[in-house]
Design a protein around this motif. Structure first.
Motif, mmCIF file in Angstrom:
data_model
loop_
_atom_site.group_PDB
_atom_site.id
_atom_site.type_symbol
_atom_site.label_atom_id
_atom_site.label_comp_id
_atom_site.label_asym_id
_atom_site.label_seq_id
_atom_site.Cartn_x
_atom_site.Cartn_y
_atom_site.Cartn_z
ATOM 1 N N TYR A 139 0.843 -1.189 0.000
ATOM 2 C CA TYR A 139 0.000 0.000 0.000
ATOM 3 C C TYR A 139 0.885 1.249 0.000
ATOM 4 O O TYR A 139 2.078 1.208 0.335
ATOM 5 C CB TYR A 139 -0.969 0.007 1.170
ATOM 6 N N VAL A 140 0.256 2.371 -0.385
ATOM 7 C CA VAL A 140 0.953 3.659 -0.493
ATOM 8 C C VAL A 140 0.229 4.665 0.384
ATOM 9 O O VAL A 140 -1.012 4.795 0.320
ATOM 10 C CB VAL A 140 0.987 4.157 -1.945
ATOM 11 N N ARG A 141 0.989 5.359 1.202
ATOM 12 C CA ARG A 141 0.449 6.386 2.079
ATOM 13 C C ARG A 141 1.317 7.644 2.024
ATOM 14 O O ARG A 141 2.495 7.578 1.674
ATOM 15 C CB ARG A 141 0.381 5.878 3.527
ATOM 16 N N ARG A 142 0.746 8.760 2.395
ATOM 17 C CA ARG A 142 1.528 9.975 2.594
ATOM 18 C C ARG A 142 2.356 9.822 3.864
ATOM 19 O O ARG A 142 1.894 9.163 4.822
ATOM 20 C CB ARG A 142 0.614 11.196 2.715
ATOM 21 N N ALA A 143 3.537 10.370 3.893
ATOM 22 C CA ALA A 143 4.406 10.238 5.056
ATOM 23 C C ALA A 143 3.713 10.776 6.299
ATOM 24 O O ALA A 143 3.198 11.901 6.303
ATOM 25 C CB ALA A 143 5.725 10.978 4.828
ATOM 26 N N GLY A 144 3.656 9.954 7.322
ATOM 27 C CA GLY A 144 3.033 10.355 8.583
ATOM 28 C C GLY A 144 1.531 10.225 8.605
ATOM 29 O O GLY A 144 0.895 10.680 9.569
ATOM 30 N N SER A 145 0.921 9.640 7.566
ATOM 31 C CA SER A 145 -0.535 9.514 7.502
ATOM 32 C C SER A 145 -0.934 8.043 7.552
ATOM 33 O O SER A 145 -0.169 7.154 7.151
ATOM 34 C CB SER A 145 -1.070 10.153 6.224
ATOM 35 N N ALA A 146 -2.146 7.787 8.041
ATOM 36 C CA ALA A 146 -2.660 6.421 8.083
ATOM 37 C C ALA A 146 -3.604 6.134 6.922
ATOM 38 O O ALA A 146 -4.101 5.010 6.789
ATOM 39 C CB ALA A 146 -3.396 6.182 9.411
ATOM 40 N N ARG A 193 5.115 7.094 0.904
ATOM 41 C CA ARG A 193 5.839 5.901 1.340
ATOM 42 C C ARG A 193 5.125 4.668 0.778
ATOM 43 O O ARG A 193 3.895 4.570 0.846
ATOM 44 C CB ARG A 193 5.885 5.799 2.870
ATOM 45 N N VAL A 194 5.916 3.772 0.225
ATOM 46 C CA VAL A 194 5.397 2.479 -0.222
ATOM 47 C C VAL A 194 5.710 1.453 0.867
ATOM 48 O O VAL A 194 6.874 1.303 1.275
ATOM 49 C CB VAL A 194 6.036 2.056 -1.560
ATOM 50 N N TYR A 195 4.673 0.755 1.330
ATOM 51 C CA TYR A 195 4.844 -0.240 2.390
ATOM 52 C C TYR A 195 4.578 -1.631 1.825
ATOM 53 O O TYR A 195 3.627 -1.831 1.049
ATOM 54 C CB TYR A 195 3.875 0.023 3.547
ATOM 55 N N VAL A 196 5.444 -2.564 2.205
ATOM 56 C CA VAL A 196 5.269 -3.980 1.875
ATOM 57 C C VAL A 196 5.255 -4.758 3.193
ATOM 58 O O VAL A 196 6.215 -4.678 3.975
ATOM 59 C CB VAL A 196 6.384 -4.491 0.945
ATOM 60 N N VAL A 197 4.167 -5.527 3.413
ATOM 61 C CA VAL A 197 4.012 -6.308 4.649
ATOM 62 C C VAL A 197 3.943 -7.787 4.272
ATOM 63 O O VAL A 197 3.242 -8.161 3.313
ATOM 64 C CB VAL A 197 2.754 -5.890 5.424
ATOM 65 N N GLY A 198 4.672 -8.610 5.005
ATOM 66 C CA GLY A 198 4.643 -10.049 4.750
ATOM 67 C C GLY A 198 5.238 -10.831 5.903
ATOM 68 O O GLY A 198 5.591 -10.266 6.951
ATOM 69 N N GLU A 199 5.355 -12.124 5.680
ATOM 70 C CA GLU A 199 5.903 -13.009 6.697
ATOM 71 C C GLU A 199 7.119 -13.726 6.133
ATOM 72 O O GLU A 199 7.104 -14.204 4.982
ATOM 73 C CB GLU A 199 4.854 -14.030 7.142
ATOM 74 N N LEU A 200 8.142 -13.821 6.965
ATOM 75 C CA LEU A 200 9.367 -14.522 6.612
ATOM 76 C C LEU A 200 9.726 -15.452 7.761
ATOM 77 O O LEU A 200 10.015 -14.986 8.873
ATOM 78 C CB LEU A 200 10.502 -13.520 6.360
ATOM 79 N N ASN A 201 9.647 -16.756 7.482
ATOM 80 C CA ASN A 201 9.990 -17.765 8.485
ATOM 81 C C ASN A 201 9.152 -17.589 9.748
ATOM 82 O O ASN A 201 9.648 -17.685 10.868
ATOM 83 C CB ASN A 201 11.484 -17.688 8.814
ATOM 84 N N LEU A 226 8.211 -3.549 5.349
ATOM 85 C CA LEU A 226 9.250 -2.764 4.664
ATOM 86 C C LEU A 226 8.627 -1.464 4.164
ATOM 87 O O LEU A 226 7.424 -1.419 3.858
ATOM 88 C CB LEU A 226 9.819 -3.541 3.477
ATOM 89 N N GLN A 227 9.446 -0.422 4.046
ATOM 90 C CA GLN A 227 8.956 0.843 3.478
ATOM 91 C C GLN A 227 9.998 1.436 2.545
ATOM 92 O O GLN A 227 11.194 1.177 2.662
ATOM 93 C CB GLN A 227 8.599 1.836 4.582
ATOM 94 N N TYR A 228 9.516 2.252 1.607
ATOM 95 C CA TYR A 228 10.397 2.853 0.607
ATOM 96 C C TYR A 228 9.848 4.247 0.273
ATOM 97 O O TYR A 228 8.645 4.409 0.050
ATOM 98 C CB TYR A 228 10.405 1.986 -0.656
#
Length: 479
Positions: free
Chosen positions: A71-78, A113-121, A127-129
């Motif tokens: 998902y994509v959000r403005r910095a500091g916004s929900a 900000r681009v956020y990537v959410v997932g599970e690893l092990n 993650l954010q970019y």
């Protein structure tokens, strides 16, 4: 470490290091966001564009990274502008590009900000970019380009106005200003722009500080009669002034008045403006001329013509302005002129009946004509100019030419030299040169009576002869 503490750590890390996550045991994971792009790069308001996010899982990862949300959000916004779920997994050593369509309604620059959410092990990772998106109106747009700038030095900003819309616009006005910068002719008016038309304007700008920023505002009226505004901010980042100017001067070709060659070298980072070159003799300016500007890190060769400059040291001074400051450089060149000049050559003489006849040539050893040339014997004790040639008028002698003369003089026996004077005009100035001609080896004067018997002897002889005749007559009568 409990789960709530782990999530807190992950959130801190996501802020400090975009694209990086931690495993549960505190070791750095190899999963990361390696790139985010937009297409098109500058969308129009309300236009759907794609944000493509690339996620990479390192070869040393303990397992696949299962992406649950992007998902994509403005910095500091929900609030999310766009979101996609259940994307899929990224195996160790693999990568996955996730396209995400989104729309932004208003013009401006969005700090996202681009956020990537997932599970690893079995561990949830986010993650954010960072992503900057500039949304512009589909009508006229601004493109501002500047070269390297220097504090105090004027340069030209290139401002291009492009009508990217499908309809024409009118009453197009451009205003250029900014912080720590002065702008010549800051306001420009364009009567209108057709669809797809573009115009480029050169705007002179002068930064006054190293933190200068150029701000450009474009206003126009749409076909529907609505007035709209486009703004652009361009940092100039000017460098401090570096002034480094050298000067070289030399005498050029060997003519009557050789010009002076001048080379100005500008090793500084700002151009030299309002350049003037002056030639000085004994501190007095004898000639001055303007010169073209000299660009930064460039040189300029000049030829300065002079006249009536005497032989000797000549000062060359160059004055200029650079980045609003005045400067000058000075050097000295040894100068030698070659005007007309007369010399007496090939002199010889003869003596006839007590008169000395002097003959010779007067040569013009200069490179301009001389006029009014007169040669004469200078009268002095024991030296008497006499006819037929006490003086001799030559007239004009061209450059590198000569004329002959003849003079007559009577000198006493104890005189060894005869002064010969030459008077002439060169460039309207009267000049005089004197040469002494040696006559010491002339022959001694011959006796006046040619060596015959003296008059007294002749008279005495006549008297004796007469006495002899009278005695003979007397003897004859007495017989």
């Amino acid at each position: 470490m409990n789960r709530s503490l782990l999530l807190a750590v992950l959130l801190v890390v996501s802020v400090l290091a975009p694209g990086i996550s931690l495993l549960a045991d505190g070791q750095q994971a190899t999963v990361a966001i390696t790139d985010v792009t937009t297409a098109p790069e500058r969308p129009n308001p309300g236009e759907t564009f794609r944000v493509r996010t690339t996620v990479t899982n390192g070869e040393s990862a303990p397992g696949a990274f299962d992406i649950t949300d992007v998902y994509v959000r403005r910095a500091g916004s929900a609030r999310s502008f766009a979101r996609v779920e259940d994307v899929g997994g990224v195996q160790p050593g693999g990568s996955l590009s996730v396209p995400l369509p989104m729309t932004l309604e208003d013009t401006g620059t969005y700090d996202l900000r681009v956020y990537v959410v997932g599970e690893l092990n079995g561990t949830r990772t986010r993650l954010q970019y960072p992503l900057l998106v500039s949304v512009r109106e589909s009508g006229p747009q601004l493109l501002v380009e500047t070269n390297e700038t220097v504090v105090g030095a004027q340069s030209t900003a290139s401002v291009t106005v492009v009508n990217a819309g499908q309809t024409p616009v009118s009453t197009v006005r451009l205003a250029v200003g900014g912080q720590n910068v002065t702008v010549d002719s800051p306001n420009r008016i364009l009567t209108g722009l057709a669809a797809g038309e573009q115009r480029t304007l050169g705007v002179p700008v002068t930064p006054t500080d190293t933190s200068a920023t150029l701000q450009t505002v474009l206003t126009y009226t749409t076909e529907a009669g609505n007035e709209r505004t486009v703004r652009s901010t361009t940092p100039l980042a000017p460098a401090p002034l570096e002034r480094d100017v050298t000067l070289e001067a030399r005498r050029l070709s060997a003519v009557a008045d050789p010009p002076i060659g001048v080379t100005i070298r500008n090793f500084g980072n700002a151009p030299l403006d309002d350049v003037t070159v002056a030639i000085l003799v004994d501190g007095t300016v004898v000639t001055r001329r303007p010169a073209p500007d000299v660009a930064a890190d460039a040189e300029r060769d000049l030829r300065v013509n002079v006249s009536d400059v005497p032989t000797g040291p000549v000062d060359v001074r160059v004055a200029y302005e650079t980045a609003g400051t005045q400067g000058s450089e000075e050097t000295t060149v040894q100068y030698r002129s070659n005007p007309g000049s007369v010399a007496v050559t090939g002199v010889d003489y003869e003596v006839d009946d007590g008169t000395v006849f002097v003959s010779g040539s007067v040569a013009n050893v200069g490179l301009t004509e001389v006029n009014g040339v007169v040669v004469r014997v200078v009268s002095a004790p024991g030296i008497d100019p006499v006819r037929p040639a006490p003086d001799y008028f030559v007239g004009s002698i061209p450059a590198s030419d000569f004329a002959t003369f003849d003079l007559s003089v009577v000198v006493d026996e104890d005189v060894d030299t005869v002064p010969i004077e030459v008077r002439y005009l060169v460039r309207g100035e009267r000049r005089t040169a004197t040469t002494n001609v040696s006559v010491a080896d002339r022959p001694a004067p011959a006796p006046e009576d040619g060596g015959g018997p003296p008059t007294l002897v002749l008279v005495g002889g006549a008297v004796i002869a007469l006495a002899v005749v009278i005695a003979a007559v007397y003897r004859y009568r007495r017989r």
